[in-house]
Design a protein around this motif. Structure first.
Motif, short mmCIF file in Angstrom:
data_model
loop_
_atom_site.label_atom_id
_atom_site.label_comp_id
_atom_site.label_asym_id
_atom_site.label_seq_id
_atom_site.Cartn_x
_atom_site.Cartn_y
_atom_site.Cartn_z
N GLN A 77 0.87 -1.31 -0.17
CA GLN A 77 0.16 -0.13 0.06
C GLN A 77 0.92 1.28 -0.11
OE1 GLN A 77 -2.07 -1.15 3.67
NE2 GLN A 77 -4.20 -1.01 2.31
N LYS A 78 1.99 1.68 0.66
CA LYS A 78 2.84 2.31 0.59
C LYS A 78 3.75 2.41 -0.65
CE LYS A 78 2.91 2.40 5.51
NZ LYS A 78 3.17 2.42 6.93
N PRO A 79 4.21 3.72 -0.63
CA PRO A 79 5.40 3.48 -2.14
C PRO A 79 6.32 2.70 -1.90
CG PRO A 79 4.54 5.95 -1.37
CD PRO A 79 4.21 4.77 -0.64
N TYR A 80 7.13 2.30 -1.04
CA TYR A 80 8.23 1.43 0.02
C TYR A 80 8.63 0.90 0.68
CZ TYR A 80 12.64 -1.06 -1.05
OH TYR A 80 13.75 -1.97 -1.11
N GLU A 81 8.15 0.07 1.18
CA GLU A 81 8.72 0.09 3.08
C GLU A 81 9.02 -1.72 2.94
OE1 GLU A 81 5.68 0.08 7.05
OE2 GLU A 81 6.20 1.71 5.86
N ALA A 82 9.85 -1.46 3.56
CA ALA A 82 10.70 -3.20 3.41
C ALA A 82 11.33 -3.35 4.88
CB ALA A 82 11.74 -3.52 2.78
N LYS A 265 -2.29 -6.29 0.05
CA LYS A 265 -1.99 -5.29 1.56
C LYS A 265 -0.79 -5.33 1.61
CE LYS A 265 -6.41 -3.50 3.14
NZ LYS A 265 -7.84 -3.09 4.43
N GLN A 266 -0.03 -6.43 2.19
CA GLN A 266 1.34 -6.73 2.51
C GLN A 266 1.66 -7.92 2.19
OE1 GLN A 266 -1.16 -5.70 5.21
NE2 GLN A 266 -1.80 -7.60 5.59
N GLY A 267 3.39 -8.74 2.26
CA GLY A 267 3.55 -9.44 1.94
C GLY A 267 5.00 -9.78 2.67
N ASN A 268 5.99 -10.51 2.19
CA ASN A 268 7.26 -11.43 3.52
C ASN A 268 7.27 -12.20 1.74
OD1 ASN A 268 5.76 -11.33 5.86
ND2 ASN A 268 4.63 -13.25 5.34
N ARG A 269 9.08 -11.36 2.07
CA ARG A 269 10.08 -12.32 1.67
C ARG A 269 10.23 -13.59 1.97
NH1 ARG A 269 13.36 -8.68 -2.08
NH2 ARG A 269 11.47 -9.06 -3.88
N PRO A 450 5.89 6.36 -14.19
CA PRO A 450 7.53 6.97 -13.78
C PRO A 450 6.85 7.47 -12.28
CG PRO A 450 7.08 7.41 -16.22
CD PRO A 450 6.38 6.80 -15.57
N GLY A 451 8.11 7.35 -11.64
CA GLY A 451 7.02 7.99 -10.19
C GLY A 451 7.14 6.43 -9.17
N ASP A 452 7.19 5.37 -10.04
CA ASP A 452 7.07 4.16 -8.60
C ASP A 452 8.53 4.12 -8.22
OD1 ASP A 452 4.12 4.08 -9.42
OD2 ASP A 452 4.36 2.90 -11.47
N LYS A 453 7.76 3.21 -7.23
CA LYS A 453 9.21 2.88 -6.12
C LYS A 453 9.19 0.61 -6.82
CE LYS A 453 9.49 6.87 -3.91
NZ LYS A 453 10.53 7.40 -3.83
#
Length: 643
Positions: A77-82, A265-269, A450-453
């Protein structure tokens, strides 16, 4: 340093274990019976311990490299969060045999290099090993032949059954503190020390499996018999299940996958065990499998243990536990049996011939799977498959790459894939990659705007040493998407600040069809530069396509080179393209008189982790993501799996 030895009665040892369990500071794991077999599992009581076992189904590596492990969490959901996830609590493992202790020490060598695996390191630091000397030997074990039936290192405490008591050898300060806090022990007498030797010697008579040669001779024997018929004979009955690698304490290859929650909405590596006996282990995005035949995979497993890792680290990656032999239904996995079959054949004088050592500068020390945030600045579509991405690192730090290096691109929820860097080196956080839609990651990338993370790891691998090319004529030969990393070095040497350092420059570029030729603006510019010869060809041209250039394979361009004016001994040739192209192009280069030492190539493999840990990109004794992807051909040509 002389080790301190204590003794503890078996009754007091049970009290010691129960106290540890009750205290709750540690997850206390021990060997337990499971039917007629034995396993490592969490203890609820000392009564569950079986220290007289022969072998466990799985080695204790499962506590350091779990079969299923979350590496990081991400938000869709957020542009880039890990966020990296390391949550393991302190653990004590009781009853580890010496061969499994030695196997863990070998794994340490692999995971504790400059790019340490933080997950493995944390578990090792949080775990105390209480080993136990072998009392009963499994039918398939040959640990005595491998000198792994006893050990002086790798444990915090080591138990030896000496009758009514255990002798406790202290191997670390943490082990000594554990005894002082939780156990009642006495100093070992000289009689106790004698009993330790007697107990260990008595077990030697129980081994049914024995090696015919010393383990130091495995490497020479294997190399000399690389083409032996035994590999195909045994592979004919192989079930390709990879059970042998799954139960092996010295197999530590893995895969990395994405798991997305049901709410999207979220996930795991996650990291999972993987094995070189599985067909898809070397499969790349385009669908090609680089170790396709069962024979090749079967042979690779034994060479990895007996030649490739010995050349890299100096140890035979087999500890003689016998688990693989027990797990293999067709009974072809046992190294003892196979080496004994080969024992009467010849050996090789150069056992290190399948290994190339490259010392590369490591920029991201200690960072394995956590990417940096980056933003897509621009996307240029060349055709229906290929798009050029301009990317900027969000921390604004320069990428700091060499021509020929690569980056790992993350798209959370879809995975990670390697991409060659298409821009020349520079003091900038902005760089370009080419994306061809061939898999899940690339298709998702091409749907972004363009603009995507996205996430970036790198630069990784071994690039071109352009300093060593100075004063030489440069001959670039590129096919298909090989022009992507080739563009980086061409634009570097054609930079006005660099151009006078090199002599003539020849560029040969081939594509399947005219519409698949990329970077035409660059090509047109290169053609206008003095002392630059730039030639193009396409494999075929449809009637509807407009093409006035050469038609034919890349080799049709070599006659355009003025061979009589070419100083071949002082020419550096760089070749990048599809694997099928290399042997034909290299033959042309050799015909021109260019020495093998002057030929450089870049290889494509499944560079999953990018830091020589997961094993997917390995060709013979070389990790392409570490020693490559750029190689000198004179070194590379001795590797059968290279081309």
């Amino acid at each position: 340093m002389k080790q301190i030895v204590k003794t503890i009665t078996k009754k007091d040892f049970s009290t010691f274990v129960n106290t540890l369990i009750k205290d709750g500071s540690y997850d206390v794991v021990g060997v337990q019976a499971k039917g007629k077999c034995y396993v490592f599992d969490t203890l609820s009581s000392a009564e569950e311990l079986r220290l007289n076992y022969d072998v466990t189904i799985l080695p204790p590596k499962k506590y350091f490299l779990p079969q299923y492990e979350m590496l990081l969490k991400f938000s869709l959901q957020k542009p880039y969060e890990a966020k990296e996830t390391i949550t393991d609590s302190p653990r004590i493992i009781i009853g580890v045999h010496p061969y499994d202790i030695i196997a863990l020490e070998q794994t340490d060598r692999h995971y504790f290099d400059q790019q340490q695996d933080n997950f493995y390191k944390k578990r090792r630091e949080n775990t105390l090993i209480i080993g136990v000397d072998i009392q009963n030997v499994s039918e398939r074990s040959f640990a005595a032949s491998m000198n792994t039936n006893t050990t002086e290192t790798g444990f915090d405490l080591l138990l030896t059954d000496i009758g009514t008591s255990y002798a406790v050898t202290i191997g670390s300060e943490k082990g000594e503190k554990l005894l002082k806090k939780y156990a009642t022990v006495k100093d070992a007498s000289s009689t106790d020390l004698t009993k330790i030797k007697t107990a260990r010697n008595a077990v030697l008579k129980k081994y049914k499996q024995k090696m015919k040669i010393e383990k130091k001779d495995w490497s020479s024997l294997l190399v000399a018999n690389y083409e032996h018929a035994i590999w195909e004979e045994h592979a004919d009955v192989c079930m390709e299940c990879s059970s042998c690698t799954m139960v092996c304490p010295t197999c530590f290859c893995y895969d990395v996958k994405e798991d997305v929650s049901l709410n999207l909405k979220q996930g795991n590596r996650t990291r999972t065990w993987d094995g070189c006996m599985l067909k898809d282990f070397t499969k790349v995005g385009s669908g090609e499998v680089f170790r396709d035949e069962v024979k090749e995979r079967y042979r690779h497993r034994f060479f990895r243990k007996g030649n490739y890792l010995p050349a890299r680290y100096g140890f035979i990656a087999c500890v003689g536990c016998g688990r693989c032999g027990s797990a293999c239904l067709p009974d072809i996995a046992d190294p003892c049996n196979l080496i004994n079959e080969l024992a009467h054949f010849s050996s090789e004088n150069d056992p290190g011939k399948y290994f190339i050592k490259e010392e590369n500068e490591v920029l991201e020390k200690g960072i394995i799977h956590l990417p940096r945030s980056a933003t897509i600045k621009n996307i240029t579509h060349f055709n229906e498959l290929d798009s050029l991405f301009e990317i900027e690192l969000d921390d604004k730090k320069p990428l700091g790459h060499k021509p020929g290096q690569f980056v790992e691109i993350s798209v959370f929820g879809y995975g990670e894939a390697p991409f060659g860097i298409s821009t020349p080196p520079g003091n900038t956080p902005i760089f370009e990659i080419m994306v061809r839609q061939v898999g899940n990651v690339t298709k998702k990338l091409c749907s972004l705007q363009p603009g995507d993370k996205i996430g970036i790891r790198g630069p990784l691998g071994n690039g071109f040493d352009t300093k060593s090319f100075e004063g030489k004529t440069l001959l670039f030969t590129s096919g298909g998407t090989g022009m992507v990393p080739m563009r980086s070095i061409i634009n570097h040497v054609l930079n006005p600040k660099e151009r006078n350092k090199f002599k003539d420059i020849i560029i040969l570029y081939g594509a399947k069809r005219p519409k698949e030729i990329t970077f035409m603006d660059d090509v047109d510019r290169w053609k206008k530069i003095h002392d630059v010869q730039c030639e193009l060809t396409v494999d075929r041209c449809e009637p509807s396509e407009c093409w006035g250039g050469c038609t034919g394979l890349i080799t049709t361009l070599f006659p355009k080179i003025q061979a009589d004016k070419l100083d071949s001994k002082n020419t550096i040739s760089i070749v990048i393209g599809p694997p099928v192209m290399y042997k034909f192009v290299i033959k042309c280069l050799q015909t021109l008189g260019i020495p093998d030492d002057n030929i450089y190539v870049s290889l494509e493999r499944r560079m999953k982790c990018g830091v020589a840990k997961c094993g997917h990109c390995q060709i013979n004794g070389v990790y392409v993501c570490k020693e490559g992807p750029v190689f000198n051909y004179a070194q590379l040509k001795q590797l059968p799996e290279a081309f």
